[in-house]
Write a protein that holds these residues in place. Structure first.
Motif, mmCIF file in Angstrom:
data_model
loop_
_atom_site.group_PDB
_atom_site.id
_atom_site.type_symbol
_atom_site.label_atom_id
_atom_site.label_comp_id
_atom_site.label_asym_id
_atom_site.label_seq_id
_atom_site.Cartn_x
_atom_site.Cartn_y
_atom_site.Cartn_z
ATOM 1 N N PHE A 14 48.593 -3.919 -35.737
ATOM 2 C CA PHE A 14 49.720 -3.322 -35.008
ATOM 3 C C PHE A 14 50.975 -4.158 -35.278
ATOM 4 C CE2 PHE A 14 45.784 -2.704 -32.626
ATOM 5 C CZ PHE A 14 45.748 -1.324 -32.516
ATOM 6 N N PRO A 15 51.555 -4.035 -36.470
ATOM 7 C CA PRO A 15 52.636 -4.945 -36.869
ATOM 8 C C PRO A 15 53.900 -4.870 -36.015
ATOM 9 C CG PRO A 15 52.332 -3.199 -38.488
ATOM 10 C CD PRO A 15 51.225 -3.070 -37.510
ATOM 11 N N ASP A 16 54.169 -3.731 -35.387
ATOM 12 C CA ASP A 16 55.404 -3.602 -34.617
ATOM 13 C C ASP A 16 55.170 -3.615 -33.108
ATOM 14 O OD1 ASP A 16 56.841 -3.327 -37.002
ATOM 15 O OD2 ASP A 16 56.420 -1.171 -37.063
ATOM 16 N N SER A 17 53.968 -3.878 -32.668
ATOM 17 C CA SER A 17 53.635 -3.745 -31.250
ATOM 18 C C SER A 17 53.821 -5.014 -30.438
ATOM 19 C CB SER A 17 52.190 -3.273 -31.088
ATOM 20 O OG SER A 17 52.039 -2.004 -31.670
ATOM 21 N N VAL A 18 53.679 -6.165 -31.054
ATOM 22 C CA VAL A 18 53.769 -7.433 -30.327
ATOM 23 C C VAL A 18 55.231 -7.838 -30.205
ATOM 24 C CG1 VAL A 18 53.103 -9.860 -30.287
ATOM 25 C CG2 VAL A 18 51.481 -8.127 -31.113
ATOM 26 N N LEU A 19 55.702 -7.972 -28.966
ATOM 27 C CA LEU A 19 57.102 -8.314 -28.698
ATOM 28 C C LEU A 19 57.308 -9.808 -28.497
ATOM 29 C CD1 LEU A 19 57.858 -5.427 -26.172
ATOM 30 C CD2 LEU A 19 58.343 -5.486 -28.629
ATOM 31 N N ASP A 20 56.295 -10.495 -27.954
ATOM 32 C CA ASP A 20 56.423 -11.924 -27.678
ATOM 33 C C ASP A 20 55.031 -12.531 -27.592
ATOM 34 O OD1 ASP A 20 57.735 -14.332 -27.121
ATOM 35 O OD2 ASP A 20 57.672 -13.990 -24.962
ATOM 36 N N LEU A 30 50.198 -12.179 -24.932
ATOM 37 C CA LEU A 30 51.039 -11.312 -25.746
ATOM 38 C C LEU A 30 51.776 -10.323 -24.866
ATOM 39 C CD1 LEU A 30 48.473 -10.302 -28.524
ATOM 40 C CD2 LEU A 30 50.016 -12.250 -28.522
ATOM 41 N N GLU A 31 53.065 -10.194 -25.101
ATOM 42 C CA GLU A 31 53.809 -9.076 -24.520
ATOM 43 C C GLU A 31 53.819 -7.994 -25.582
ATOM 44 O OE1 GLU A 31 58.277 -7.760 -23.195
ATOM 45 O OE2 GLU A 31 57.782 -9.891 -23.128
ATOM 46 N N VAL A 32 53.324 -6.816 -25.214
ATOM 47 C CA VAL A 32 53.209 -5.722 -26.178
ATOM 48 C C VAL A 32 53.983 -4.506 -25.676
ATOM 49 C CG1 VAL A 32 50.980 -6.539 -27.033
ATOM 50 C CG2 VAL A 32 51.045 -4.852 -25.204
ATOM 51 N N LYS A 33 54.242 -3.598 -26.595
ATOM 52 C CA LYS A 33 54.906 -2.354 -26.231
ATOM 53 C C LYS A 33 54.002 -1.536 -25.319
ATOM 54 C CE LYS A 33 57.725 -1.897 -30.387
ATOM 55 N NZ LYS A 33 57.956 -1.103 -31.607
ATOM 56 N N LYS A 34 54.597 -0.986 -24.287
ATOM 57 C CA LYS A 34 53.839 -0.221 -23.298
ATOM 58 C C LYS A 34 53.082 0.938 -23.934
ATOM 59 C CE LYS A 34 55.864 2.670 -20.459
ATOM 60 N NZ LYS A 34 56.541 3.335 -19.344
ATOM 61 N N ASP A 35 53.699 1.633 -24.870
ATOM 62 C CA ASP A 35 53.077 2.801 -25.488
ATOM 63 C C ASP A 35 51.900 2.443 -26.398
ATOM 64 O OD1 ASP A 35 54.906 4.414 -24.180
ATOM 65 O OD2 ASP A 35 56.307 4.432 -25.865
ATOM 66 N N ASP A 36 51.821 1.185 -26.824
ATOM 67 C CA ASP A 36 50.755 0.761 -27.726
ATOM 68 C C ASP A 36 49.619 0.042 -27.009
ATOM 69 O OD1 ASP A 36 52.282 1.801 -29.759
ATOM 70 O OD2 ASP A 36 53.131 -0.130 -30.337
ATOM 71 N N LEU A 37 49.745 -0.191 -25.725
ATOM 72 C CA LEU A 37 48.763 -0.988 -24.989
ATOM 73 C C LEU A 37 47.347 -0.445 -25.126
ATOM 74 C CD1 LEU A 37 48.151 -3.262 -22.815
ATOM 75 C CD2 LEU A 37 48.107 -1.334 -21.249
#
Length: 164
Positions: A14-20, A30-37
Motif C-alpha cells: 500500500f505505497p500511498d496509504s501510510v501517512l506517518d 502507523l497513521e494510515v488513510k481512513k479509506d485504506d484501513l
C-alpha cells in the motif's frame, strides 16, 4: 519479525496509504488513510505476517486539531511471534464514519459499539451499532472533550487539574 520488516511489507503493498510512522515504546505505529484501513488490516491478517489477533479498538478526541479531531486506534498482534502493531486513522468532525471490521474479527463487534457509545464514531457495516455501556437515551458521547470535567460553580477544582 521486526518493525522494519512489517513496515516495508505494508509500504510495498500500500505505497500511498501510510501517512506517518513512529515507534513509541518499540511498538510500530502507523497513521494510515481512513479509506485504506480495512484493506490494510485484511492484508495483515491474511498475509504471511499472520497478525490475526485484534487486541483493542478505541477512540480519541483532539479538539485542538480540526483536520484530525476524531481518531480511531487499532491494536493488532501476531500471537505466534508476539509482534504488535498500532494503526491510527483520523477524521474531521463532519465525517465521523469508518468501515467496520466485524467481517474480519468477531471481537470487533463490542469494541466498535463501545467506541461509538463514548465517541459517536459510526462504523459502516456494523451489524448492531448501538449503545453498549451508556443509556441509549443519554443524548451525548461522554468521552468527547466538549464538557467540563467539574462543576463550574466550584472554585476549588478546575479542568487544568485533569490535564486540560
Amino acid at each position: 519479525m521486526t518493525n522494519e520488516f512489517v513496515l516495508e511489507a505494508i509500504s510495498r503493498e500500500f505505497p500511498d496509504s501510510v501517512l506517518d510512522t513512529s515507534e513509541p515504546h518499540g511498538m510500530l505505529t502507523l497513521e494510515v488513510k481512513k479509506d485504506d484501513l480495512k484493506k490494510i488490516v485484511h492484508y495483515l491478517r491474511d498475509s504471511s505476517l499472520e497478525i490475526k489477533f485484534l487486541t483493542d479498538i478505541c477512540g480519541i478526541h483532539y479538539p485542538e486539531f480540526p483536520d484530525k479531531e476524531i481518531g480511531v486506534i487499532y491494536h493488532l498482534q501476531n500471537m505466534m511471534t508476539n509482534f504488535r502493531i498500532r494503526l491510527k486513522i483520523f477524521m474531521t468532525r463532519e465525517n465521523i464514519e469508518v468501515d467496520s471490521l466485524t467481517e474480519l474479527y468477531a471481537g470487533a463487534n463490542w469494541m466498535e459499539r463501545e467506541t461509538f457509545d463514548f465517541y459517536g464514531i459510526k462504523f459502516k457495516g456494523h451489524p448492531d451499532l448501538r449503545a453498549i455501556l451508556n443509556m441509549e437515551d443519554l443524548g451525548y458521547h461522554p468521552m468527547l472533550k466538549e464538557y467540563r470535567l467539574e462543576d463550574g460553580t466550584r472554585v476549588d477544582k478546575d479542568d487544568a487539574m485533569f490535564g486540560r
